[in-house]
Design a protein around this motif. Sequence first.
Motif, PDB file in Angstrom:
ATOM      1  N   LYS A   1       0.828  -1.210   0.000  1.00 37.11           N
ATOM      2  CA  LYS A   1       0.000   0.000   0.000  1.00 37.11           C
ATOM      3  C   LYS A   1       0.866   1.264   0.000  1.00 37.11           C
ATOM      4  O   LYS A   1       0.584   2.224  -0.721  1.00 37.11           O
ATOM      5  CB  LYS A   1      -0.941   0.006   1.203  1.00 37.11           C
ATOM      6  CG  LYS A   1      -2.066  -1.001   1.089  1.00 37.11           C
ATOM      7  CD  LYS A   1      -2.940  -0.965   2.332  1.00 37.11           C
ATOM      8  CE  LYS A   1      -4.077  -1.955   2.239  1.00 37.11           C
ATOM      9  NZ  LYS A   1      -4.906  -1.943   3.465  1.00 37.11           N
ATOM     10  N   ALA A   2       1.895   1.258   0.820  1.00 39.41           N
ATOM     11  CA  ALA A   2       2.769   2.435   0.906  1.00 39.41           C
ATOM     12  C   ALA A   2       3.518   2.660  -0.403  1.00 39.41           C
ATOM     13  O   ALA A   2       3.639   3.801  -0.870  1.00 39.41           O
ATOM     14  CB  ALA A   2       3.752   2.281   2.063  1.00 39.41           C
TER      15      ALA A   2
ATOM     16  N   LEU B   1       3.309   5.995  -2.610  1.00 37.10           N
ATOM     17  CA  LEU B   1       4.529   6.734  -2.945  1.00 37.10           C
ATOM     18  C   LEU B   1       4.688   6.869  -4.456  1.00 37.10           C
ATOM     19  O   LEU B   1       5.065   7.936  -4.954  1.00 37.10           O
ATOM     20  CB  LEU B   1       5.759   6.043  -2.343  1.00 37.10           C
ATOM     21  CG  LEU B   1       5.901   6.170  -0.833  1.00 37.10           C
ATOM     22  CD1 LEU B   1       6.940   5.179  -0.307  1.00 37.10           C
ATOM     23  CD2 LEU B   1       6.263   7.583  -0.446  1.00 37.10           C
ATOM     24  N   ALA B   2       4.385   5.812  -5.187  1.00 38.41           N
ATOM     25  CA  ALA B   2       4.488   5.860  -6.648  1.00 38.41           C
ATOM     26  C   ALA B   2       3.543   6.923  -7.208  1.00 38.41           C
ATOM     27  O   ALA B   2       3.891   7.636  -8.157  1.00 38.41           O
ATOM     28  CB  ALA B   2       4.172   4.491  -7.251  1.00 38.41           C
ATOM     29  N   ALA B   3       2.361   7.057  -6.607  1.00 39.57           N
ATOM     30  CA  ALA B   3       1.415   8.089  -7.047  1.00 39.57           C
ATOM     31  C   ALA B   3       1.967   9.490  -6.804  1.00 39.57           C
ATOM     32  O   ALA B   3       1.563  10.446  -7.454  1.00 39.57           O
ATOM     33  CB  ALA B   3       0.076   7.918  -6.333  1.00 39.57           C
TER      34      ALA B   3
ATOM     35  N   ALA C   1      10.247   3.932  -2.429  1.00 38.42           N
ATOM     36  CA  ALA C   1      10.411   3.731  -0.985  1.00 38.42           C
ATOM     37  C   ALA C   1      11.772   4.266  -0.536  1.00 38.42           C
ATOM     38  O   ALA C   1      11.889   4.899   0.520  1.00 38.42           O
ATOM     39  CB  ALA C   1      10.259   2.251  -0.631  1.00 38.42           C
ATOM     40  N   THR C   2      12.786   4.043  -1.334  1.00 38.76           N
ATOM     41  CA  THR C   2      14.127   4.551  -1.007  1.00 38.76           C
ATOM     42  C   THR C   2      14.131   6.073  -0.963  1.00 38.76           C
ATOM     43  O   THR C   2      14.693   6.676  -0.043  1.00 38.76           O
ATOM     44  CB  THR C   2      15.150   4.036  -2.041  1.00 38.76           C
ATOM     45  OG1 THR C   2      15.167   2.606  -1.991  1.00 38.76           O
ATOM     46  CG2 THR C   2      16.545   4.561  -1.755  1.00 38.76           C
ATOM     47  N   ASP C   3      13.489   6.721  -1.942  1.00 39.50           N
ATOM     48  CA  ASP C   3      13.386   8.187  -1.943  1.00 39.50           C
ATOM     49  C   ASP C   3      12.727   8.679  -0.658  1.00 39.50           C
ATOM     50  O   ASP C   3      13.169   9.654  -0.048  1.00 39.50           O
ATOM     51  CB  ASP C   3      12.539   8.692  -3.119  1.00 39.50           C
ATOM     52  CG  ASP C   3      13.151   8.438  -4.475  1.00 39.50           C
ATOM     53  OD1 ASP C   3      14.388   8.365  -4.578  1.00 39.50           O
ATOM     54  OD2 ASP C   3      12.362   8.317  -5.443  1.00 39.50           O
TER      55      ASP C   3
ATOM     56  N   VAL D   1      -1.400  11.475  -1.261  1.00 40.82           N
ATOM     57  CA  VAL D   1      -1.704  11.188  -2.655  1.00 40.82           C
ATOM     58  C   VAL D   1      -2.618  12.308  -3.139  1.00 40.82           C
ATOM     59  O   VAL D   1      -3.556  12.688  -2.436  1.00 40.82           O
ATOM     60  CB  VAL D   1      -2.412   9.817  -2.774  1.00 40.82           C
ATOM     61  CG1 VAL D   1      -2.863   9.553  -4.199  1.00 40.82           C
ATOM     62  CG2 VAL D   1      -1.490   8.702  -2.289  1.00 40.82           C
ATOM     63  N   PRO D   2      -2.362  12.865  -4.320  1.00 42.77           N
ATOM     64  CA  PRO D   2      -3.229  13.932  -4.818  1.00 42.77           C
ATOM     65  C   PRO D   2      -4.688  13.478  -4.901  1.00 42.77           C
ATOM     66  O   PRO D   2      -4.963  12.343  -5.294  1.00 42.77           O
ATOM     67  CB  PRO D   2      -2.672  14.229  -6.218  1.00 42.77           C
ATOM     68  CG  PRO D   2      -1.282  13.700  -6.200  1.00 42.77           C
ATOM     69  CD  PRO D   2      -1.286  12.549  -5.249  1.00 42.77           C
TER      70      PRO D   2
END
Length: 93
Positions: free
Chosen positions: A19-20, A24-26, A31-33, A54-55
């Motif tokens: 889920k996280a 984050l991708a959105a 995850a590293t960033d 998330v927007p």
Amino acid sequence: MKTQSLTLHVPVDAEIRRKATAALAAMGLTATDAVRLLFHRIAVDEAFPLELKVPNAQTRSAMAEVDEMVKAREARFASAHEMFAELEGASGQ
């Protein structure tokens, strides 16, 4: 001076990670960033920081509209004056 990088191993529940990672991708992050950003802010502010979201649907729609305009190489407004006139009209001024 080159700084030394260390690898951080963090056990995370698979469903929470899924889920996280999607959220984050959105936001355009990995995850590293996110971990690097979190650690940087903690180091600079000496406090636990940020709130990223998330927007929402309206923001995602606006972002998609901009992407389409960039691809088509056409602007929504012919001038800055036209843009501000519409914004002022929308705000009731």
